[in-house]
Design an enzyme around this catalytic site. Structure first.
Site, mmCIF file in Angstrom:
data_model
loop_
_atom_site.group_PDB
_atom_site.id
_atom_site.type_symbol
_atom_site.label_atom_id
_atom_site.label_comp_id
_atom_site.label_asym_id
_atom_site.label_seq_id
_atom_site.Cartn_x
_atom_site.Cartn_y
_atom_site.Cartn_z
ATOM 1 N N HIS A 257 0.856 -1.186 0.000
ATOM 2 C CA HIS A 257 0.000 0.000 0.000
ATOM 3 C C HIS A 257 0.890 1.232 0.000
ATOM 4 C CE1 HIS A 257 -2.954 2.973 1.184
ATOM 5 N NE2 HIS A 257 -3.906 2.090 1.008
ATOM 6 N N ARG B 67 -6.290 10.316 0.329
ATOM 7 C CA ARG B 67 -6.048 10.901 -0.997
ATOM 8 C C ARG B 67 -7.366 11.170 -1.729
ATOM 9 N NH1 ARG B 67 -2.830 6.634 -3.615
ATOM 10 N NH2 ARG B 67 -2.960 5.502 -1.656
#
Lengths: 550, 228
Positions: free
Chosen positions: A327, A347
């Site tokens: 990740h 994000r």
């Protein structure tokens, strides 16, 4: 004396201020997405999966000759935890129609759908190594993908998924994934799962790395928690039997080569039980706690690939087992939480990854493997990273941007788990950015299944992270929660149908004895035994002086 | 785990003292001194509630609550884990219920025994306003219970501490499920999409993609429009 490290150390201030200074400019800036060729270049140069070291070819079994991470190969090239001659198969301790190994998301979904389609609760058994629901599923934060908005459709979801997986996914599995996704949301609504909604009552949807539509449905940043606690409540309401702190340490087979249950191990009393079952579903999750290539992990305590080890001995085939998802944004600071997940939703809501100078170097919405590769490049090739007090490198995820874009207070409501995590260690993510570095997150590959959740071994079904094919060699955000719901349902239904027809013969553990012969034939001399069941984090001093007395 | 150099401090695991590095969580410190838990460790990231821990500090009369995976050790910490909480869960068929908040009192009548002492709130390692949502549950306000309890990880510490022997987190779970199912209910656009799928309107495009060769598929992927 206080031991707490509060906030960031003084030497990071200069860089944090640079990030703050460039924020206004970056609010209007986007870093372009890169094309497929550039993606491949970045991956080849910087993604840990694309390095030749850290892997080796498996020397026995159905995937003989295929590459696997050393840590996985070690589990495959290992002795059983049991000596078949010492196991008494004449007494059946538990006799059921559907044995489900693993009580995370996939296992509970399978149990519920077996029950919905007619299996009596008492004919089902879930065995779980930790508590029911303690699994990666409960930790998933971001959300679940489903193409249900007017400007979206399953074909676009298909294209995003298969492109993100480098066109290596099993097309039929992806078709099932995208076509049935909306029906999972409807089922969740019926269970009472509280998804984020807009003022007018419509579902809130967000974009994620590698998707071309806003397709992510979330429950704050506790999506997994919200789904899992509902599933668990429903398993309990329906009186489906569960045995906790009990692992499956080998599958049982019958004289006709069908899987017929498992040898269970009570983790607390250390005794074994024979569980005979007409069909068996593996829902044991992934391999994060193997710490492949030495990476920290976001995964739960029990993510030790047990299902892979025992299914392989029974003849199941694996695919893409060498493909690991790192990740892009694991916590790199403070030390107490290194490796833990900073959800991609950070994000999705507007935070950009920036380097130590406060400059952009990657679009926030590349597929995960590409995003990770670009972050590793920024840290190790371009050296635009911050080094922590323990020597770890990281870049900034500019979380204060979220408040600037979405409005003040967004972080406390939409990212309450993240805010709480950082606040516990003295960092206020509404004001200061987060230091991040890629972390081991997901097992992309696994046991080969078909659209019904069947493996190639009769009587053995599998669902969730333990399987391969759905995500190819890179999974998109929001597709794993979807995966365990879709394929847990399929495996539960197929296992129930299979159990109605199958006739079991005499139980055996011959496959374990035969595997032992394969080890000898392959010239593998080792003391290793598998499955691992739990990682060992004890201090060196303790381990070096350990005695087995009691 | 490699042995760490640097600042150490003393913790007491169930009364027994150990020197540990100062920058470890309780969970990592217990492992450092030699524990390999079967119970008391789950997700290790603050989401599952398996590692509920109670501790006292030197010269402090109070009991403190924390998650072992989320709390840094402190000097003189006396700790124990509460890896399991025996609580009662009412069994119900959600399909036969409705949005009426009186169900909470009916299924968990003990909530009426709440003395508003706020001990549950002080016990919550998630810093939730537990007492406030128990009060909302008594009033039958399932929306408020949902909002205040949403981040509950079901560690059980509130139930252990409640002098009225309420298990707040079980009550909250029922309230949230009622709210999700009967107040939020079925979303309209999702209805529409499900009808389209039922009428088999959307499958053909997927089949077309499946039948493409990789070159075409790559080109379609690169051409796809990205929503702003």
């Amino acid at each position: 004396m206080s031991s707490l490290i509060e906030g960031y150390p003084e030497y990071m201030r200069e860089s944090i201020e640079a990030v703050a200074r460039s924020r206004d400019r970056r609010l209007k800036e986007t870093f372009p997405l890169i094309d497929l060729k550039e993606r491949e270049k970045a991956l080849n140069q910087f993604h840990p999966d694309y390095k030749t070291e850290g892997k080796r070819r498996v020397r026995l079994g159905p995937n003989k000759g295929d590459l696997a991470p050393t840590e996985v190969a070690d589990l495959l090239e290992a002795h059983s935890l049991i000596d078949p001659r010492e196991i008494d198969l004449s007494t059946i301790d538990l006799d059921v129609d559907i044995l489900i190994i693993g009580g995370g998301g996939a296992g509970m979904v399978a149990a519920l759908w077996a029950n919905y389609t007619g299996a009596e609760p008492a004919s089902i058994l879930i065995v779980q190594k930790l508590r029911l629901g303690d699994a990666n599923s409960v930790m998933s934060q971001g959300g679940i993908q489903a193409a249900d908005r007017p400007n979206d459709n399953p074909a676009i979801h298909y294209l995003d998924t298969i492109g993100g997986g480098h066109f290596t996914n099993d097309p039929e599995l992806v078709r099932a994934l995208v076509m049935e996704a909306p029906s999972i949301l409807r089922w969740h609504e019926e269970l009472g799962v509280v998804y984020d909604r807009e003022q007018d009552g419509s579902m809130t949807t967000l974009e994620c790395g590698g998707t071309s539509r806003k397709r992510l449905h979330s429950c704050r940043d506790y999506t997994g928690l919200e789904i899992v606690r509902n599933l668990r409540d429903e398993v309990e309401n329906r009186n489906i039997p569960v045995i906790e702190f009990t692992a499956a340490i080998e599958l049982l087979m019958d004289e006709y080569g069908q899987v017929a249950g498992a040898v269970l191990y009570n983790m607390e009393t250390q005794e074994y039980h024979i569980a005979r079952s007409k069909s068996t579903i593996l829902a044991t999750g992934g391999f994060g706690r193997l710490h492949i290539q030495g990476y920290q992990t976001t995964n739960h305590y029990g993510a030790t690939a047990d299902g892979i080890a025992i299914a392989y001995r029974a003849g199941a085939r694996l695919r893409d087992i060498d493909s690991v998802q790192y990740h892009p944004t694991g916590a790199a600071y403070p030390e107490q939480i290194v490796g833990l997940l900073v959800t991609e939703k950070v994000r999705s809501l507007g935070a950009q990854p920036v380097n130590k100078n406060g400059d952009l170097f990657v679009n926030p919405f590349e597929p995960r493997d590409v995003e990770s590769a670009m972050i590793i490049r920024e840290c190790y090739e371009r050296k635009n990273s911050i080094e922590t007090t323990t020597g770890m490198r990281g870049i900034w995820l500019d979380s204060p941007m979220i408040e600037a874009i979405q409005g003040e207070g967004t972080i406390r409501t939409a990212l309450s788990a993240m805010w709480r995590l950082y606040n516990r260690f003295g960092i206020d993510m509404t004001k200061e950015p987060l230091l991040v570095f890629p972390t081991l997150h997901y097992q992309n590959g696994g046991i080969v299944i078909n659209q019904r959740g069947e493996t190639r071994v009769p009587g053995l079904f599998a669902a969730g992270e333990v399987t391969g094919g759905v995500h190819g060699r890179n999974r998109l955000m929001g597709n794993s929660v979807l995966d365990y719901n879709i394929f847990g349902r399929k495996a539960g239904i197929a296992a129930k149908e299979y159990a109605e027809k199958v006739k079991l013969g005499k139980l055996t553990l011959n496959h374990v004895a035969k595997y032992e012969e394969l080890l000898t034939e392959a010239g593998i001399e080792t003391l290793r035994r598998s499955p691992m069941l739990l990682p060992d984090y004890r201090g060196e001093k303790t381990v070096s002086h350990a005695l087995t007395v009691l | 785990m490699t042995e760490k150099k640097g600042v150490t401090l003393k913790i007491y695991v169930m009364g027994k003292g150990y020197e540990v590095p100062s920058d470890l969580t309780i969970m990592k410190a217990m492992e450092y001194v030699g524990y390999r838990p079967v119970r008391g460790a789950g997700c290790r990231g603050g989401f599952c509630g398996a590692c509920a821990t109670i501790y006292r500090l030197k010269d402090d009369y109070r009991l403190h609550m924390a998650l072992a995976c989320q709390k840094t050790v402190e000097d003189g910490m006396y700790l124990t884990q509460i890896p399991f909480t025996p609580v009662r869960k009412t069994v119900y068929d959600l399909d036969e219920l409705d949005s009426s908040g009186t169900l909470l009192l009916e299924y968990y009548p003990e909530i009426a025994r709440c003395v508003s002492c706020n001990t549950c709130t002080k016990a919550c390692p998630q810093d939730l306003d537990v007492m406030d949502y128990v009060q909302a549950a008594i009033r039958g306000d399932i929306e408020q219970v949902t909002a205040l309890s949403f981040d509950c990880i079901r560690c059980g510490l509130c139930a252990v501490r409640c002098p009225a022997e309420i298990a707040p987190y079980q009550v909250a779970l029922l309230a949230r499920r009622l709210y999700g199912k009967y107040v939020l209910g079925k979303e309209k656009q999702l209805d529409k999409r499900l009808r389209e799928l039922e009428e088999e309107k959307l499958g053909e495009d997927v089949v077309q993609l499946i039948e493409m060769d990789v070159g075409e598929l790559r080109a379609s992927y690169e051409r796809r429009e990205i929503e702003e």
